[in-house]
Write an enzyme that holds these catalytic residues in place. Structure first.
Site: not given
Lengths: 282, 261
Positions: A104, B51-54
């Site tokens: 990612h 979380y990696e979604s920001g």
């Protein structure tokens, strides 16, 4: 200035067989309606780029639209595997699928490089990972100042990027709210950008630091309410978790998948008809 | 003492106790997310979940089904783009704990989430790297949570997706990776920690009622056991109540139980 087109017109005009296409949306605002239209128009031999292939690329891969996939995480979030993706990789059905696999952090950096007009991305990545052994696009550079070895990967510059957003105004300025993912970078990196939107309004009336894509970086806008279903559009509708769970059984079985595509995609003229075709189905 | 609990609950509660109030934790979906939110709802209300979604400082009321659920955004202190979360916040060194799941690990806590079998002709194609390789090499320390069995604890990984202690000893230190690497592996049978010198995982805690021989049998290499093997404390009634409440409200919201199984 962005043109306002129907989704059918936009896909027909800008998505050519063999093109490199990016469709982004990090579990939020996934441009499903556009994916369906690509399947409906039977586009072939596409290189599909997306950090998280998700159900949208499972459908495109299973329908035979793709010959190559560039990605960093391929699952059905919270549910399990993408079975069309798996079968294409494991046994080459319905057509062989080449893969180019990254992480990612790298994919995000590659889009940034593409948006910045730079030839490559640099990051402290892949240390101790086997991925570079299987992907010749993951190389390294030495920092000219510190001597540190860093990962280097080529910029992403898609022929077409397609995203879904909440709003456009009449001029074609786009507003994205909530989890914004990598959509701004994916649009700015692309030669052509198509944006499907929930609504077209007179004025965006957006807060000063909002995520806005000005009309002059967008090629075409299509008004497709609900176009991110079964993902969600913050402020409009929630994720359809039941659909995502049911997809597991549909995607697992070639015949079930094919009859689903036949009925709901080939058998419908557009996204409105698609939505009607789902009514009454669990 | 508390009532009966499942091995899964024991694992989740044990993992949640590792987090301290105020820790900044980069959270994987599934088991890491369940354990981190349990910590936030019990002893560590000020834990910062990224979380990696920001979403930074997410405080969801139910467990997210995906890493980018709307509720994470609504309850976050701020929502940033995906490039920003990986660059400024992760690679910038602002994360104390990287909390990961895995399909397979080896005795040096290297992780496979890519393929079972060969890469070119996989027996099972797994989802892939996601954010894990850079979480594993950027966070101050890494915790891994997974069920322990011969399928998951293997003598040789089919593919190394994310680095743990690599080939042991000082190999990680020499590699340029930041942080200490995996400091804990939490399973449904106990806790493993790397030996300070060899970096090989050592069983340091065993869950109550678990037989040591069964732990060895569930490990694909000759398991080293600490000379002072401790027994984990059983979950308290309060921890179980909060966890079960979290799971049932999650099931109600999503129509499913999100445990990462």
């Amino acid at each position: 200035m962005a043109k306002i087109l129907t989704l059918k017109e936009a896909i027909n005009e800008y998505v050519n067989d063999g093109a490199v296409i990016s469709m982004e949306g990090f579990t939020h605002l996934i441009p499903f309606a556009a994916g369906h239209e690509i399947i409906r128009q039977r586009k072939k031999n596409l290189t599909l780029i997306r950090m998280t292939p998700d159900l949208i690329y499972d459908q495109l891969i299973g329908a035979g639209c793709a010959s190559k996939l560039i990605f960093s995480w391929g699952g059905n979030p919270g549910v399990g595997s993408l079975h069309r993706f798996r079968e294409a990789i494991q046994v080459g059905w319905p057509v062989p699928l080449k893969i180019e696999e990254h992480g990612h952090a790298d994919m995000a950096s590659r889009y940034q490089a593409g948006a910045s007009g730079l030839p490559f991305a640099v990051l402290r990545g892949y240390i101790g990972s086997d991925l570079p052994k299987f992907n010749s696009n993951i190389k390294s550079v030495v920092c000219p100042f510190t001597g540190e070895k860093l990962a280097a990967t080529p910029a992403i510059n898609p022929d077409v990027t397609i995203i879904h957003a909440q709003k456009a105004d009449k001029k074609g300025n786009i507003l994205i709210q909530g989890i914004v993912g990598v959509q701004k970078e994916a649009v700015l990196a692309a030669k052509v950008a198509i944006v499907t939107v929930e609504e077209i309004v007179e004025e965006l009336d957006a807060p000063i630091n909002a995520c806005i894509l000005p009309h002059w970086v967008v090629t075409a806008i299509c008004h497709v309410p609900g176009g991110a279903h079964p993902s969600y559009a913050h402020g409009y509708y929630e994720r359809d978790n039941v659909f995502c769970q049911n997809w597991d059984a549909i995607g697992r079985d070639r015949m079930k998948f094919q009859s689903w595509i036949e009925k709901h995609i080939y058998g419908t003229a557009d996204f409105n008809e698609f939505k009607k075709s789902l009514e009454g189905e669990v | 003492m508390s009532e009966n609990y499942t091995p899964n609950e024991m694992m989740t509660v044990t993992a949640s106790r590792c987090l301290q109030n105020g820790d900044v934790c980069f959270v994987g979906i599934g088991l890491p997310s369940a354990a981190s939110n349990l910590a936030r709802l019990t002893h560590a209300p000020e834990v910062v979940l990224i979380y990696e979604s920001g979403t930074i400082g997410a405080k969801p009321h139910v467990l997210p089904l995906s890493i980018g659920d709307g509720e994470l955004a609504e309850t976050a202190d701020t929502v940033v783009s995906v490039p920003e979360i990986f660059r400024y916040w992760l690679q910038g060194g602002r994360v104390k704990v990287g909390f990961l799941g895995a399909a397979q690990i080896d005795k040096f806590a290297n992780i496979n989430t890519t393929v079972i079998g060969s890469y070119d002709r996989p027996k099972v194609r797994l989802p892939g790297a996601g954010g894990a390789p850079e979480i594993a090499s950027s966070a101050e320390e890494v915790w891994i949570i997974l069920k322990q069995s011969l399928r998951t604890f293997v003598s040789k990984l089919d593919f190394t997706t994310s680095a743990g202690h690599m080939t042991g000893g000082d190999s990680r230190e020499k590699s340029g990776a930041r942080g200490k690497g995996p400091t804990r592996v939490i399973t449904d049978m106990g806790i493993l920690e790397p030996d300070p010198e060899t970096k090989e995982l050592v069983l340091t805690h065993i869950h109550p009622g678990v037989n040591l021989e069964d732990v060895k049998k569930a490990t694909g290499w000759e398991l080293k056991v600490s000379r002072v093997l401790k027994v984990t404390d059983v979950p308290t009634a309060y921890e179980l109540e909060v966890l079960r409440q979290l799971n049932s409200s999650t099931a109600l919201k999503h129509g499913t139980v999100v445990t990462g199984d």
